[in-house]
Each structure stands twice: as C-alpha cells, then as structure tokens.
Design a protein around this motif. Structure first.
Motif, PDB file in Angstrom:
ATOM      1  N   SER A  29       0.830  -1.202   0.000  1.00  0.00           N
ATOM      2  CA  SER A  29       0.000   0.000   0.000  1.00  0.00           C
ATOM      3  C   SER A  29       0.867   1.255   0.000  1.00  0.00           C
ATOM      4  O   SER A  29       0.578   2.226  -0.716  1.00  0.00           O
ATOM      5  CB  SER A  29      -0.924   0.003   1.224  1.00  0.00           C
ATOM      6  OG  SER A  29      -1.795  -1.105   1.209  1.00  0.00           O
ATOM      7  N   ALA A  30       1.929   1.250   0.800  1.00  0.00           N
ATOM      8  CA  ALA A  30       2.831   2.402   0.816  1.00  0.00           C
ATOM      9  C   ALA A  30       3.499   2.592  -0.540  1.00  0.00           C
ATOM     10  O   ALA A  30       3.648   3.722  -1.026  1.00  0.00           O
ATOM     11  CB  ALA A  30       3.884   2.219   1.914  1.00  0.00           C
ATOM     12  N   THR A  31       3.899   1.490  -1.170  1.00  0.00           N
ATOM     13  CA  THR A  31       4.542   1.579  -2.489  1.00  0.00           C
ATOM     14  C   THR A  31       3.586   2.146  -3.525  1.00  0.00           C
ATOM     15  O   THR A  31       3.947   3.043  -4.311  1.00  0.00           O
ATOM     16  CB  THR A  31       5.029   0.189  -2.926  1.00  0.00           C
ATOM     17  OG1 THR A  31       5.958  -0.320  -1.961  1.00  0.00           O
ATOM     18  CG2 THR A  31       5.715   0.264  -4.281  1.00  0.00           C
ATOM     19  N   ARG A  33      10.963  11.725  -9.953  1.00  0.00           N
ATOM     20  CA  ARG A  33      12.247  12.380 -10.195  1.00  0.00           C
ATOM     21  C   ARG A  33      13.262  12.074  -9.109  1.00  0.00           C
ATOM     22  O   ARG A  33      14.416  12.485  -9.215  1.00  0.00           O
ATOM     23  CB  ARG A  33      12.046  13.888 -10.295  1.00  0.00           C
ATOM     24  CG  ARG A  33      11.107  14.312 -11.433  1.00  0.00           C
ATOM     25  CD  ARG A  33      11.104  15.829 -11.584  1.00  0.00           C
ATOM     26  NE  ARG A  33      10.615  16.480 -10.367  1.00  0.00           N
ATOM     27  CZ  ARG A  33       9.345  16.793 -10.154  1.00  0.00           C
ATOM     28  NH1 ARG A  33       8.416  16.491 -11.061  1.00  0.00           N
ATOM     29  NH2 ARG A  33       8.974  17.393  -9.028  1.00  0.00           N
ATOM     30  N   TYR A  34      12.836  11.358  -8.056  1.00  0.00           N
ATOM     31  CA  TYR A  34      13.746  11.043  -6.967  1.00  0.00           C
ATOM     32  C   TYR A  34      14.723   9.951  -7.380  1.00  0.00           C
ATOM     33  O   TYR A  34      14.397   9.092  -8.213  1.00  0.00           O
ATOM     34  CB  TYR A  34      12.968  10.564  -5.738  1.00  0.00           C
ATOM     35  CG  TYR A  34      12.212  11.651  -5.001  1.00  0.00           C
ATOM     36  CD1 TYR A  34      12.226  12.972  -5.431  1.00  0.00           C
ATOM     37  CD2 TYR A  34      11.475  11.347  -3.861  1.00  0.00           C
ATOM     38  CE1 TYR A  34      11.539  13.961  -4.761  1.00  0.00           C
ATOM     39  CE2 TYR A  34      10.773  12.331  -3.183  1.00  0.00           C
ATOM     40  CZ  TYR A  34      10.801  13.628  -3.640  1.00  0.00           C
ATOM     41  OH  TYR A  34      10.111  14.606  -2.980  1.00  0.00           O
ATOM     42  N   ASP A  35      15.898   9.957  -6.758  1.00  0.00           N
ATOM     43  CA  ASP A  35      16.808   8.835  -6.930  1.00  0.00           C
ATOM     44  C   ASP A  35      16.358   7.704  -6.013  1.00  0.00           C
ATOM     45  O   ASP A  35      15.377   7.823  -5.263  1.00  0.00           O
ATOM     46  CB  ASP A  35      18.249   9.255  -6.642  1.00  0.00           C
ATOM     47  CG  ASP A  35      18.413   9.875  -5.247  1.00  0.00           C
ATOM     48  OD1 ASP A  35      17.517   9.662  -4.388  1.00  0.00           O
ATOM     49  OD2 ASP A  35      19.413  10.560  -5.008  1.00  0.00           O
ATOM     50  N   LEU A  43      13.288   5.483  -1.553  1.00  0.00           N
ATOM     51  CA  LEU A  43      13.225   4.558  -0.426  1.00  0.00           C
ATOM     52  C   LEU A  43      12.800   5.293   0.838  1.00  0.00           C
ATOM     53  O   LEU A  43      12.012   4.770   1.635  1.00  0.00           O
ATOM     54  CB  LEU A  43      14.584   3.885  -0.231  1.00  0.00           C
ATOM     55  CG  LEU A  43      14.700   2.939   0.975  1.00  0.00           C
ATOM     56  CD1 LEU A  43      13.706   1.778   0.853  1.00  0.00           C
ATOM     57  CD2 LEU A  43      16.126   2.416   1.104  1.00  0.00           C
ATOM     58  N   ARG A  44      13.312   6.498   1.022  1.00  0.00           N
ATOM     59  CA  ARG A  44      12.918   7.290   2.185  1.00  0.00           C
ATOM     60  C   ARG A  44      11.431   7.608   2.149  1.00  0.00           C
ATOM     61  O   ARG A  44      10.748   7.566   3.178  1.00  0.00           O
ATOM     62  CB  ARG A  44      13.731   8.584   2.209  1.00  0.00           C
ATOM     63  CG  ARG A  44      13.461   9.468   3.423  1.00  0.00           C
ATOM     64  CD  ARG A  44      13.899   8.794   4.708  1.00  0.00           C
ATOM     65  NE  ARG A  44      13.753   9.655   5.864  1.00  0.00           N
ATOM     66  CZ  ARG A  44      13.974   9.282   7.115  1.00  0.00           C
ATOM     67  NH1 ARG A  44      14.355   8.035   7.352  1.00  0.00           N
ATOM     68  NH2 ARG A  44      13.815  10.119   8.106  1.00  0.00           N
ATOM     69  N   ALA A  45      10.910   7.921   0.965  1.00  0.00           N
ATOM     70  CA  ALA A  45       9.480   8.188   0.830  1.00  0.00           C
ATOM     71  C   ALA A  45       8.660   6.955   1.178  1.00  0.00           C
ATOM     72  O   ALA A  45       7.617   7.048   1.843  1.00  0.00           O
ATOM     73  CB  ALA A  45       9.170   8.652  -0.584  1.00  0.00           C
ATOM     74  N   TYR A  46       9.118   5.778   0.744  1.00  0.00           N
ATOM     75  CA  TYR A  46       8.431   4.539   1.091  1.00  0.00           C
ATOM     76  C   TYR A  46       8.417   4.338   2.604  1.00  0.00           C
ATOM     77  O   TYR A  46       7.391   3.951   3.186  1.00  0.00           O
ATOM     78  CB  TYR A  46       9.121   3.345   0.430  1.00  0.00           C
ATOM     79  CG  TYR A  46       9.005   3.299  -1.069  1.00  0.00           C
ATOM     80  CD1 TYR A  46       7.913   3.854  -1.735  1.00  0.00           C
ATOM     81  CD2 TYR A  46       9.989   2.691  -1.843  1.00  0.00           C
ATOM     82  CE1 TYR A  46       7.801   3.808  -3.109  1.00  0.00           C
ATOM     83  CE2 TYR A  46       9.890   2.637  -3.229  1.00  0.00           C
ATOM     84  CZ  TYR A  46       8.793   3.201  -3.848  1.00  0.00           C
ATOM     85  OH  TYR A  46       8.692   3.145  -5.213  1.00  0.00           O
ATOM     86  N   GLN A  47       9.541   4.587   3.241  1.00  0.00           N
ATOM     87  CA  GLN A  47       9.637   4.373   4.688  1.00  0.00           C
ATOM     88  C   GLN A  47       8.724   5.322   5.455  1.00  0.00           C
ATOM     89  O   GLN A  47       8.030   4.907   6.396  1.00  0.00           O
ATOM     90  CB  GLN A  47      11.088   4.551   5.127  1.00  0.00           C
ATOM     91  CG  GLN A  47      12.037   3.485   4.595  1.00  0.00           C
ATOM     92  CD  GLN A  47      13.491   3.795   4.894  1.00  0.00           C
ATOM     93  OE1 GLN A  47      13.861   4.944   5.160  1.00  0.00           O
ATOM     94  NE2 GLN A  47      14.332   2.781   4.846  1.00  0.00           N
ATOM     95  N   VAL A  48       8.726   6.588   5.059  1.00  0.00           N
ATOM     96  CA  VAL A  48       7.871   7.561   5.753  1.00  0.00           C
ATOM     97  C   VAL A  48       6.399   7.213   5.569  1.00  0.00           C
ATOM     98  O   VAL A  48       5.603   7.256   6.522  1.00  0.00           O
ATOM     99  CB  VAL A  48       8.161   8.976   5.224  1.00  0.00           C
ATOM    100  CG1 VAL A  48       7.147   9.976   5.789  1.00  0.00           C
ATOM    101  CG2 VAL A  48       9.573   9.407   5.595  1.00  0.00           C
TER     102      VAL A  48
END
Length: 284
Positions: A106-108, A120-122, A127-132
C-alpha cells in the motif's frame, strides 16, 4: 464437526510459516534451511490442533452449536489458559501475517500512484518516501485500532478477520490475470472494486442487524427469513470472506467479456509469463 472446525482454525496458520521464513532469508543459500526450520515449527500445529479438538469434544460434546474464532478460542481458554493463549496467538498470527505485505504494498502504490513528483527522486530518496509512508500508515492504523477498541463495541478480532477477507479480491484478480488471458484491465479493476464494496456493505449490514436485533416475524416471507439468517446466524452472520470471494469470481470475467484491453502490453506480459520472452529483455 466442532472438533474438526477447531482443528482447521489452529492448523491453518502453519501454512504461512514456510513462506514467511523463506522470504526472511538473506540469500538463496538460506532458503532450504529456512524451509526445514519452518517445517519443524509447523509440525507442532497438527498436534496442538488435535489436542484442542480432543479436549474440547470431551468436555463440551459435538452438539454445542457454537462456532467462530471468538467462541473457539474462548472454549480453548476455559480448557487450558496456556493452550487457549497459543490457539489465540495462532489465529491472530494467521491474520496479521498478511498485514506486513499489505502495508508495504500500500505504501509503495501510494508513493508511485499518488505522489508523481517522486518519479524524479533517486533510489535513496524514493526509499525514504516509502519508509515515511509506511510509518504514517502504521500510525493511522494503530490510532484507528485504539479508537475502535475504546469508543465502539466492535471487536478488534472481527476487524482483523474482516481485513483478511479483504485480501481475497486482489488475489482472485491476479489468478485471473495469470491463468485466463482474456482478462482485461477493467475487468480486474472493477472486479476488485465491486468485491471490496460488497464486502464492506455486507460487514456493515451484519453489524447493524446484530445491533438493532434484526429478526423475522412468524409470517415473514422466505426471502426475509433468508436475509435474517445470513446476517445473524450464530450471532456473527455469514463471514464477509464469502462475499469478497464469490463477487470477484463473477464480476471479473463478466466485465472482461464486455470490455477490450487496449493497453498493448498483453502479448508482452504473457510472453514473459510463459518464458518465451526474457524478463530482462525488451521486445524488438
């Protein structure tokens, strides 16, 4: 029959042990030992199930007329607090084991589909966005569970089992996509959507029927009696998992027959699925 139902309820979680242990392996070399360890752990489940079934039948007989996870674990707790605790843990583990993959997926999907600027993120920032997003999802879920437990009369176990039932529509959609090439994108989408909607409506109707004492008078029609039975049988109603199973089974092929997939990726997908097109190679 009662003992068999209880045995099945306790034995079922053993099936998820294998995949959970294998998925937790660091590399392929650890998969085989993980399966062996999972098999040893899972081997104790049938013994526990048989013990609970024998003790339950010996004390209460086979004509108690009780069913459902809550009653089963209550009876097991009355027989032995230790065995009852293990039984309840096994039932909850079977349900919660689906929570991790659902939370991560769901987060993905949220980051990829609803936060387009993350494209546009590396890899590190994504990965940080997924974690948050995963942490936010978990906090919201914990707060929702706290509100339900303290402000309503709905059981957390009921919601967990309902959540487990809501996993069924996408699983059926994936099965159709893999094994029935005629499945269209709209068919899979609307099959899942209708399955989710029907499950939510059925769950709400059960809770309303039980809360307001929905019943059928003596002169009620057969349809009225059938509805009362479906919503109130054994004080729990028919499990929503039946609805979330049969509705997508019918809706997906029906919508697929009425629609055409124009995405153009169908041939490539099934070519990779049957091995004629390597996954790491683009079509010519």
């Amino acid at each position: 029959m009662f003992a068999m139902i209880f045995s099945a309820a306790i034995h079922t979680p053993a099936a998820s042990v294998y995949t959970n242990y294998a998925a937790a392996a660091r590399n392929e070399r650890h998969i085989a030992p993980a399966f062996v360890a999972a098999g040893i752990i899972a081997a104790g489940m049938p013994v526990l199930a048989g013990l609970i079934a024998i003790l339950t039948t010996a004390r209460y007989g086979i004509d108690t007329g009780l069913s459902g996870y809550r009653n089963l674990t209550t009876l097991a707790s009355e027989i032995s607090p230790v065995v009852g605790g293990v039984a309840l843990a096994a039932v909850l583990a079977a349900v919660i084991s689906s929570g991790g993959p659902i939370l991560l997926s769901s987060a993905t999907m949220f980051v990829r589909d609803w936060l387009p600027f993350t494209r546009r993120y590396d890899s590190a920032r994504r990965l940080r966005a997924y974690q948050v997003t995963t942490v936010v999802y978990a906090i919201v879920a914990a707060l929702a569970a706290w509100v339900v437990a303290t402000r309503t009369t709905i059981s957390i176990l009921d919601l967990l089992l309902f959540g487990f039932a809501m996993v069924v529509p996408p699983a059926i959609a994936v099965g159709y996509v893999i094994y029935w090439p005629r499945t269209t994108e709209r068919g899979a989408y609307w099959g899942m959507a209708v399955g989710y909607g029907a499950g939510l409506v059925w769950f709400a109707l059960i809770k309303l029927a039980l809360a307001f004492g929905f019943s059928a008078p003596e002169d009620a029609s057969a349809l009225h009696r059938l509805l009362v039975y479906c919503l109130t049988v054994d004080g729990e109603g028919i499990d929503p998992s039946y609805v979330t199973t049969f509705v997508p089974l019918v809706a997906i092929p029906l919508v697929s027959r009425l629609t055409i997939d124009t995405s153009g990726d169908r041939e490539q997908f099934y070519a990779m699925l049957d091995g004629t097109l390597p996954v790491d190679r683009e079509p010519a």
